[in-house]
Design a protein around this motif. Structure first.
Motif, PDB file in Angstrom:
ATOM      1  N   VAL A  16       5.884  -3.915  -3.271  1.00  0.00           N
ATOM      2  CA  VAL A  16       4.985  -3.818  -2.111  1.00  0.00           C
ATOM      3  C   VAL A  16       3.592  -3.322  -2.451  1.00  0.00           C
ATOM      4  CG1 VAL A  16       6.941  -3.420  -0.562  1.00  0.00           C
ATOM      5  CG2 VAL A  16       5.674  -1.455  -1.450  1.00  0.00           C
ATOM      6  N   THR A  17       3.369  -2.835  -3.680  1.00  0.00           N
ATOM      7  CA  THR A  17       2.035  -2.359  -4.037  1.00  0.00           C
ATOM      8  C   THR A  17       1.412  -3.271  -5.085  1.00  0.00           C
ATOM      9  OG1 THR A  17       2.784  -0.858  -5.815  1.00  0.00           O
ATOM     10  CG2 THR A  17       2.755   0.005  -3.563  1.00  0.00           C
ATOM     11  N   ASP A  18       0.081  -3.246  -5.126  1.00  0.00           N
ATOM     12  CA  ASP A  18      -0.659  -4.093  -6.056  1.00  0.00           C
ATOM     13  C   ASP A  18      -1.185  -3.328  -7.270  1.00  0.00           C
ATOM     14  OD1 ASP A  18      -0.331  -6.292  -4.355  1.00  0.00           O
ATOM     15  OD2 ASP A  18      -2.069  -5.702  -3.161  1.00  0.00           O
ATOM     16  N   GLN A  19      -1.151  -2.009  -7.205  1.00  0.00           N
ATOM     17  CA  GLN A  19      -1.599  -1.190  -8.326  1.00  0.00           C
ATOM     18  C   GLN A  19      -0.874   0.154  -8.256  1.00  0.00           C
ATOM     19  OE1 GLN A  19      -5.730  -0.061  -8.086  1.00  0.00           O
ATOM     20  NE2 GLN A  19      -5.633   0.433  -5.919  1.00  0.00           N
ATOM     21  N   GLN A  20      -0.825   0.848  -9.392  1.00  0.00           N
ATOM     22  CA  GLN A  20      -0.133   2.132  -9.449  1.00  0.00           C
ATOM     23  C   GLN A  20      -1.027   3.185 -10.116  1.00  0.00           C
ATOM     24  OE1 GLN A  20       1.738  -0.758 -10.807  1.00  0.00           O
ATOM     25  NE2 GLN A  20       2.348  -1.062  -8.676  1.00  0.00           N
ATOM     26  N   TYR A  21      -0.873   4.423  -9.638  1.00  0.00           N
ATOM     27  CA  TYR A  21      -1.518   5.593 -10.240  1.00  0.00           C
ATOM     28  C   TYR A  21      -0.419   6.602 -10.570  1.00  0.00           C
ATOM     29  CZ  TYR A  21      -6.265   4.183  -8.830  1.00  0.00           C
ATOM     30  OH  TYR A  21      -7.472   3.535  -8.691  1.00  0.00           O
ATOM     31  N   ALA A  22      -0.739   7.507 -11.476  1.00  0.00           N
ATOM     32  CA  ALA A  22       0.202   8.569 -11.824  1.00  0.00           C
ATOM     33  C   ALA A  22      -0.495   9.919 -11.739  1.00  0.00           C
ATOM     34  CB  ALA A  22       0.758   8.358 -13.233  1.00  0.00           C
ATOM     35  N   VAL A  23       0.247  10.928 -11.261  1.00  0.00           N
ATOM     36  CA  VAL A  23      -0.222  12.305 -11.312  1.00  0.00           C
ATOM     37  C   VAL A  23       0.408  12.930 -12.550  1.00  0.00           C
ATOM     38  CG1 VAL A  23      -0.326  14.509 -10.115  1.00  0.00           C
ATOM     39  CG2 VAL A  23      -0.343  12.376  -8.788  1.00  0.00           C
ATOM     40  N   LEU A  24      -0.416  13.169 -13.560  1.00  0.00           N
ATOM     41  CA  LEU A  24       0.056  13.686 -14.844  1.00  0.00           C
ATOM     42  C   LEU A  24      -0.842  14.830 -15.287  1.00  0.00           C
ATOM     43  CD1 LEU A  24       0.742  10.310 -16.735  1.00  0.00           C
ATOM     44  CD2 LEU A  24       2.454  11.882 -15.819  1.00  0.00           C
ATOM     45  N   GLY A  25      -0.226  15.964 -15.564  1.00  0.00           N
ATOM     46  CA  GLY A  25      -0.996  17.111 -16.038  1.00  0.00           C
ATOM     47  C   GLY A  25      -2.063  17.565 -15.064  1.00  0.00           C
ATOM     48  N   GLY A  26      -1.826  17.366 -13.767  1.00  0.00           N
ATOM     49  CA  GLY A  26      -2.783  17.795 -12.758  1.00  0.00           C
ATOM     50  C   GLY A  26      -3.912  16.815 -12.505  1.00  0.00           C
ATOM     51  N   HIS A  27      -3.902  15.659 -13.183  1.00  0.00           N
ATOM     52  CA  HIS A  27      -4.956  14.662 -13.023  1.00  0.00           C
ATOM     53  C   HIS A  27      -4.369  13.361 -12.492  1.00  0.00           C
ATOM     54  CE1 HIS A  27      -8.016  17.056 -15.168  1.00  0.00           C
ATOM     55  NE2 HIS A  27      -7.000  17.441 -15.933  1.00  0.00           N
ATOM     56  N   LEU A  28      -5.205  12.605 -11.785  1.00  0.00           N
ATOM     57  CA  LEU A  28      -4.810  11.296 -11.284  1.00  0.00           C
ATOM     58  C   LEU A  28      -5.249  10.243 -12.286  1.00  0.00           C
ATOM     59  CD1 LEU A  28      -3.549   9.768  -8.862  1.00  0.00           C
ATOM     60  CD2 LEU A  28      -5.873   9.490  -7.971  1.00  0.00           C
ATOM     61  N   ARG A  29      -4.303   9.438 -12.723  1.00  0.00           N
ATOM     62  CA  ARG A  29      -4.583   8.476 -13.790  1.00  0.00           C
ATOM     63  C   ARG A  29      -4.181   7.070 -13.345  1.00  0.00           C
ATOM     64  NH1 ARG A  29      -3.267   9.200 -20.164  1.00  0.00           N
ATOM     65  NH2 ARG A  29      -3.680   7.065 -20.851  1.00  0.00           N
ATOM     66  N   HIS A  30      -5.090   6.114 -13.479  1.00  0.00           N
ATOM     67  CA  HIS A  30      -4.790   4.728 -13.138  1.00  0.00           C
ATOM     68  C   HIS A  30      -3.865   4.142 -14.199  1.00  0.00           C
ATOM     69  CE1 HIS A  30      -6.060   0.303 -12.627  1.00  0.00           C
ATOM     70  NE2 HIS A  30      -5.236   0.627 -11.654  1.00  0.00           N
ATOM     71  N   LEU A  31      -2.926   3.266 -13.754  1.00  0.00           N
ATOM     72  CA  LEU A  31      -1.954   2.655 -14.651  1.00  0.00           C
ATOM     73  C   LEU A  31      -2.132   1.134 -14.635  1.00  0.00           C
ATOM     74  CD1 LEU A  31       1.187   4.675 -13.491  1.00  0.00           C
ATOM     75  CD2 LEU A  31      -0.168   5.101 -15.562  1.00  0.00           C
ATOM     76  N   PRO A  32      -3.036   0.592 -15.437  1.00  0.00           N
ATOM     77  CA  PRO A  32      -3.203  -0.869 -15.460  1.00  0.00           C
ATOM     78  C   PRO A  32      -1.917  -1.596 -15.831  1.00  0.00           C
ATOM     79  CG  PRO A  32      -5.020   0.217 -16.594  1.00  0.00           C
ATOM     80  CD  PRO A  32      -3.984   1.277 -16.340  1.00  0.00           C
ATOM     81  N   GLY A  33      -1.089  -0.945 -16.649  1.00  0.00           N
ATOM     82  CA  GLY A  33       0.178  -1.552 -17.060  1.00  0.00           C
ATOM     83  C   GLY A  33       1.334  -1.244 -16.140  1.00  0.00           C
ATOM     84  N   GLY A  34       1.060  -0.607 -15.001  1.00  0.00           N
ATOM     85  CA  GLY A  34       2.097  -0.352 -14.013  1.00  0.00           C
ATOM     86  C   GLY A  34       3.125   0.665 -14.462  1.00  0.00           C
ATOM     87  N   VAL A  35       4.356   0.500 -13.973  1.00  0.00           N
ATOM     88  CA  VAL A  35       5.422   1.465 -14.239  1.00  0.00           C
ATOM     89  C   VAL A  35       5.749   1.526 -15.721  1.00  0.00           C
ATOM     90  CG1 VAL A  35       7.786   2.127 -13.668  1.00  0.00           C
ATOM     91  CG2 VAL A  35       6.356   1.078 -11.920  1.00  0.00           C
ATOM     92  N   ASP A  36       5.682   0.390 -16.416  1.00  0.00           N
ATOM     93  CA  ASP A  36       5.961   0.400 -17.856  1.00  0.00           C
ATOM     94  C   ASP A  36       4.985   1.317 -18.594  1.00  0.00           C
ATOM     95  OD1 ASP A  36       8.119  -1.297 -17.760  1.00  0.00           O
ATOM     96  OD2 ASP A  36       6.914  -3.109 -17.970  1.00  0.00           O
TER      97      ASP A  36
END
Length: 618
Positions: A472-492
């Motif tokens: 259902v989503t077109d892009q993913q971000y991760a909260v890692l080490g207190g920072h928001l990080r874009h994930l161009p490669g998605g969940v992998d």
């Protein structure tokens, strides 16, 4: 393969309905079976029957002599007053369990962050689930029955569990039956699928993706009353084949057949139209987080977050438990103010949150569903069509009889669907979904995803359900080490970052040290089986030189061309078979033999394709 256990002509009735009628099924060595079906149709009951925890009214369940069975139910009942270590490894001395790589693997994968000497009475629901699962997996069993094992596990825990099951036995040993709504997990571990419905158990070959293909074909031949269910499955199949590389790289069903079925299926979302509608409803400004940070008692939770949320954006948020995902969403929704930086919200923004607590429904506990619905708007627009609340409820799986049910008497899944419908009728333009898959079966998840495909607003999703996030989503971000990080490669990409220790990788070591035991997480399955991949390259290819890789890629291209060519030949032969004189049995037999030989060749080529794909790591 040797038989492990089975049921013969089993019949089971409850006071209000027949659960199973003349069901005959079996489990052999090497079987990995995923069980799907609507909530209440008997999936958990089937496991209890096969494990001989429940006696049938008629028929019999038999076990091979000496077969051992491990069973995980949904209740997580643990012995009171015992410590985590006592529950997981029992009376084994430390040198015994610490010297067993299998036990170390389980501890590292599931309970490395739980204090070893803490009593289980003090654990949270999620921790109790992981302890119960660890206690089961350290044992040696011929057959595992797992009832919703992924509940309370995060994305990493689910991937670890899938990898553990896949390497627990050799391919022709052991048996597993799993009930879960996690479709990614089903595809990762299952070689066969059982669908429980209408008192029967219908077997399908392959995992969830293969099951969807076969169900589409079954529904295509069924009566017109099944038309809507077929359309949902076809749409989901189209996404499986077009939008998820993790699935298209491992085809468990006929490539040509799948492509033929989805030739006329449009993209799952009209992104241009949805974006235009979202901009019209929201304007250009939604929510901007500018150098935003939050700290509690001097401890920084998240910091320096720069995130400008766009109209129509569909974003999934990943991160380990405790990383700050809820804090981030509370900033977006305005429930929490930043301690540094600022949050700017557009003037037309209306935010709604589908949370895990179902708190919004408590005020309606004594009311009937139809009474709650009557207080809301009289219409809702989806796919350009106007729908009444009753039609929307039907689309979300409610029957007309359930409209007279008090809200307090609804099941967890029904409450979740009612909560979503009430939110949609309020017409927010920013929707936040916090673990929306809880208590929903796979069919209801598909229906919810289909509804969200037409929702013209900004969508933010936090979920451990990897399939839902990718769907259902077109892009993913991760909260890692207190920072928001874009994930161009998605969940992998997120899994690679976590395996490499990015964002809190020392947490398990600290927890292990405080618990007075060695840190097994670093040497466990998560670190080894899904270790960091080389940048820009696949996971399974590091052993190939450049020249070897080119040879393998060339072979894969040749296989693709040959499979495509044979698919075209097969289509022509099928047409010739259909148009041949049906009274010419000799000619029909010759055509059938040619068709069978062609299909056998395709199957051999596809098996080789899978081997080559594994070499390349795709």
């Amino acid at each position: 393969m040797a038989h492990l256990l089975g049921a013969e002509n089993v019949h089971l009735e409850f006071p209000t309905r027949v659960v199973f009628d003349s069901v005959t099924i079996g489990i052999d060595e090497g079987d990995r079976i995923g069980v799907v079906g609507r909530n209440g149709d008997g999936k958990s009951t089937l496991l209890a029957l096969l494990a001989q925890r429940l006696e049938p009214d008629a028929g019999r369940v038999t076990h091979r002599r000496g077969v051992t069975i491990g069973y995980l139910d949904q209740r997580d009942i643990l012995p009171e007053g015992m410590t985590v270590g006592q529950v997981v490894v029992g009376d084994l001395a430390e040198h015994e369990w610490a010297g067993d790589p299998k036990i170390r693997d389980v501890i590292g994968g599931l309970v490395s962050d739980i204090p070893w000497d803490e009593t289980v009475d003090e654990l949270s629901g999620g921790q109790r689930r992981r302890v119960a699962l660890a206690r089961l997996l350290v044992g040696d069993w011929d057959v595992l029955f797992l009832d919703e094992p992924t509940n309370h596990l995060d994305v990493e825990g689910i991937q670890w569990l899938a990898e553990h099951i896949n390497r627990r036995w050799s391919s022709n040993q052991g048996g597993m039956v799993v009930v879960t709504h996690d479709r990614w997990f089903l595809d990762a571990v299952s070689t066969d699928t059982w669908e429980v419905h209408d008192g029967v158990v219908e077997p399908f070959e392959g995992g969830y993706a293969a099951y969807i293909l076969q169900r589409v074909e079954r529904d295509r031949q069924a009566a017109s009353s099944e038309q809507r269910r077929q359309n949902l499955a076809r749409k989901e199949l189209a996404w499986l084949r077009r939008g998820a590389p993790a699935r298209t790289s491992k085809p468990k069903f006929r490539i040509d057949a799948a492509n033929a079925l989805i030739d006329d299926v449009p993209p799952i979302r009209d992104t241009v139209a949805l974006s235009q509608m979202a901009t019209a409803r929201l304007g250009k400004d939604v929510v901007d987080l500018i150098d935003a940070g939050v700290s509690f008692d001097g401890t920084m939770i998240i910091e320096d977050v720069e995130w400008r949320i766009a109209p129509g954006e569909r974003t999934g948020i990943l991160g380990p438990n405790g990383a700050g995902k809820s804090t981030l969403l509370n900033l977006v929704s305005g429930k929490l103010q930043p301690t540094s930086g600022r949050v700017k919200t557009g003037k037309t923004v209306q935010i709604a949150v589908l949370d895990q607590q179902l708190a919004d429904l408590q005020q309606f506990a004594e009311d009937r569903v139809r009474e709650v619905v009557a207080r809301k708007k009289t219409s809702y627009v989806a796919d350009g069509k106007e729908m009444t609340p009753s039609q929307l409820l039907e689309r979300l799986g409610f029957t007309s009889e359930q409209l007279s049910t008090p809200v307090k008497d609804l099941s967890g899944g029904q409450k979740r669907r009612l909560q979503l419908m009430l939110i949609l009728l309020d017409e927010p333009n920013v929707l936040i979904l916090d673990e929306p898959t809880n208590d929903l079966d796979t069919d209801m998840l598909a229906a919810m995803e289909d509804l969200l495909d037409t929702w013209p607003g900004t969508l933010l999703v936090v979920s451990h359900d990897r399939y839902l996030l990718e769907r259902v989503t077109d892009q993913q971000y991760a909260v890692l080490g207190g920072h928001l990080r874009h994930l161009p490669g998605g969940v992998d990409e997120y899994m690679r970052l976590r395996a490499a220790g990015t964002g809190g990788g020392t947490a398990s070591a600290a927890a292990a040290a405080s618990a007075g035991r060695p840190d097994t997480a670093g040497s466990g399955a998560v670190a080894t089986a899904s270790g960091p991949r080389p940048a820009g390259g696949p996971s399974a290819a590091p052993g190939l030189s450049g020249a070897e890789r080119r040879v393998v890629e060339k072979e894969m291209s040749a296989l693709d061309r040959r499979i495509t060519k044979l698919g075209e030949d097969r289509k022509k032969r099928l047409e010739a078979f259909a148009s041949h004189d049906q009274t010419d049995y000799e000619g029909l037999g010759r055509l059938q033999a040619e068709l069978s030989a062609l299909e056998a060749e395709v199957e051999q080529l596809e098996e080789r394709w899978l081997e080559v794909a594994e070499q390349l790591g795709v």
